[in-house]
Design a protein around this motif. Sequence first.
Motif, PDB file in Angstrom:
ATOM      1  N   HIS A   1       0.849  -1.163   0.000  1.00 11.49           N
ATOM      2  CA  HIS A   1       0.000   0.000   0.000  1.00 11.49           C
ATOM      3  C   HIS A   1       0.898   1.231   0.000  1.00 11.49           C
ATOM      4  CE1 HIS A   1      -2.850   2.962   1.666  1.00 11.49           C
ATOM      5  NE2 HIS A   1      -3.808   2.167   1.248  1.00 11.49           N
ATOM      6  N   ALA A   2       0.756   2.061  -1.023  1.00  7.16           N
ATOM      7  CA  ALA A   2       1.640   3.211  -1.230  1.00  7.16           C
ATOM      8  C   ALA A   2       1.653   4.175  -0.051  1.00  7.16           C
ATOM      9  CB  ALA A   2       1.247   3.954  -2.503  1.00  7.16           C
TER      10      ALA A   2
ATOM     11  N   LEU B   1      10.236   1.106  -8.919  1.00  2.30           N
ATOM     12  CA  LEU B   1       8.972   1.697  -8.494  1.00  2.30           C
ATOM     13  C   LEU B   1       9.018   3.197  -8.712  1.00  2.30           C
ATOM     14  CD1 LEU B   1       8.398  -0.222  -5.147  1.00  2.30           C
ATOM     15  CD2 LEU B   1       7.354  -0.676  -7.374  1.00  2.30           C
ATOM     16  N   GLY B   2       7.911   3.738  -9.215  1.00  9.04           N
ATOM     17  CA  GLY B   2       7.813   5.174  -9.425  1.00  9.04           C
ATOM     18  C   GLY B   2       7.313   5.886  -8.181  1.00  9.04           C
ATOM     19  N   GLU B   3       7.219   7.173  -8.299  1.00 14.50           N
ATOM     20  CA  GLU B   3       6.716   8.017  -7.215  1.00 14.50           C
ATOM     21  C   GLU B   3       5.201   7.835  -7.073  1.00 14.50           C
ATOM     22  OE1 GLU B   3       8.544   9.983  -5.130  1.00 14.50           O
ATOM     23  OE2 GLU B   3      10.261   9.033  -6.108  1.00 14.50           O
ATOM     24  N   PRO B   4       4.658   8.047  -5.878  1.00 18.19           N
ATOM     25  CA  PRO B   4       3.210   7.937  -5.676  1.00 18.19           C
ATOM     26  C   PRO B   4       2.437   8.855  -6.629  1.00 18.19           C
ATOM     27  CG  PRO B   4       4.336   8.178  -3.574  1.00 18.19           C
ATOM     28  CD  PRO B   4       5.364   8.408  -4.651  1.00 18.19           C
ATOM     29  N   THR B   5       1.294   8.353  -7.104  1.00 14.89           N
ATOM     30  CA  THR B   5       0.478   9.113  -8.052  1.00 14.89           C
ATOM     31  C   THR B   5      -0.921   9.414  -7.521  1.00 14.89           C
ATOM     32  OG1 THR B   5      -0.342   7.093  -9.075  1.00 14.89           O
ATOM     33  CG2 THR B   5       1.656   8.066 -10.015  1.00 14.89           C
ATOM     34  N   GLY B   6      -1.187   9.031  -6.279  1.00 16.09           N
ATOM     35  CA  GLY B   6      -2.518   9.216  -5.718  1.00 16.09           C
ATOM     36  C   GLY B   6      -3.261   7.900  -5.561  1.00 16.09           C
TER      37      GLY B   6
ATOM     38  N   LEU C   1       7.700   0.705 -13.125  1.00 16.19           N
ATOM     39  CA  LEU C   1       8.256   1.164 -14.397  1.00 16.19           C
ATOM     40  C   LEU C   1       9.263   0.134 -14.881  1.00 16.19           C
ATOM     41  CD1 LEU C   1       8.731   4.773 -13.110  1.00 16.19           C
ATOM     42  CD2 LEU C   1       6.965   4.011 -14.677  1.00 16.19           C
ATOM     43  N   VAL C   2       9.104  -0.301 -16.126  1.00 11.34           N
ATOM     44  CA  VAL C   2       9.959  -1.350 -16.672  1.00 11.34           C
ATOM     45  C   VAL C   2      10.499  -0.899 -18.021  1.00 11.34           C
ATOM     46  CG1 VAL C   2      10.065  -3.776 -17.349  1.00 11.34           C
ATOM     47  CG2 VAL C   2       8.524  -3.081 -15.524  1.00 11.34           C
ATOM     48  N   GLU C   3      11.818  -0.975 -18.179  1.00  7.04           N
ATOM     49  CA  GLU C   3      12.458  -0.680 -19.460  1.00  7.04           C
ATOM     50  C   GLU C   3      12.747  -2.008 -20.142  1.00  7.04           C
ATOM     51  OE1 GLU C   3      15.910   1.643 -18.568  1.00  7.04           O
ATOM     52  OE2 GLU C   3      14.730   3.252 -17.685  1.00  7.04           O
ATOM     53  N   VAL C   4      12.194  -2.185 -21.348  1.00  8.28           N
ATOM     54  CA  VAL C   4      12.324  -3.459 -22.052  1.00  8.28           C
ATOM     55  C   VAL C   4      12.800  -3.253 -23.487  1.00  8.28           C
ATOM     56  CG1 VAL C   4      10.527  -4.587 -20.680  1.00  8.28           C
ATOM     57  CG2 VAL C   4       9.913  -3.444 -22.796  1.00  8.28           C
TER      58      VAL C   4
END
Length: 65
Positions: free
Chosen positions: A20-21, A47-52, A59-62
């Motif tokens: 849970h963020a 993991l990215g920053e909280p967005t609400g 986030l995945v770079e492929v």
Amino acid sequence: LKENRFVDTQLEFGIQPSWHAGYLPLFRIPIDQVVVNDQVKVYNRFLGEPTGSDHLPILVEVGVK
């Protein structure tokens, strides 16, 4: 997942608890997944920053193998 040659991207990058963020990291759990098949190379996952939301973004770079 193995039968269909899918892999959880978390395996190469360690546990990244996304829910849970709103909780401290110690109390979060890794319930969100990103899976790829054997034709995809994962270069980075974080993991990215909280967005609400109560889930943190993954986030995945492929790239294509």
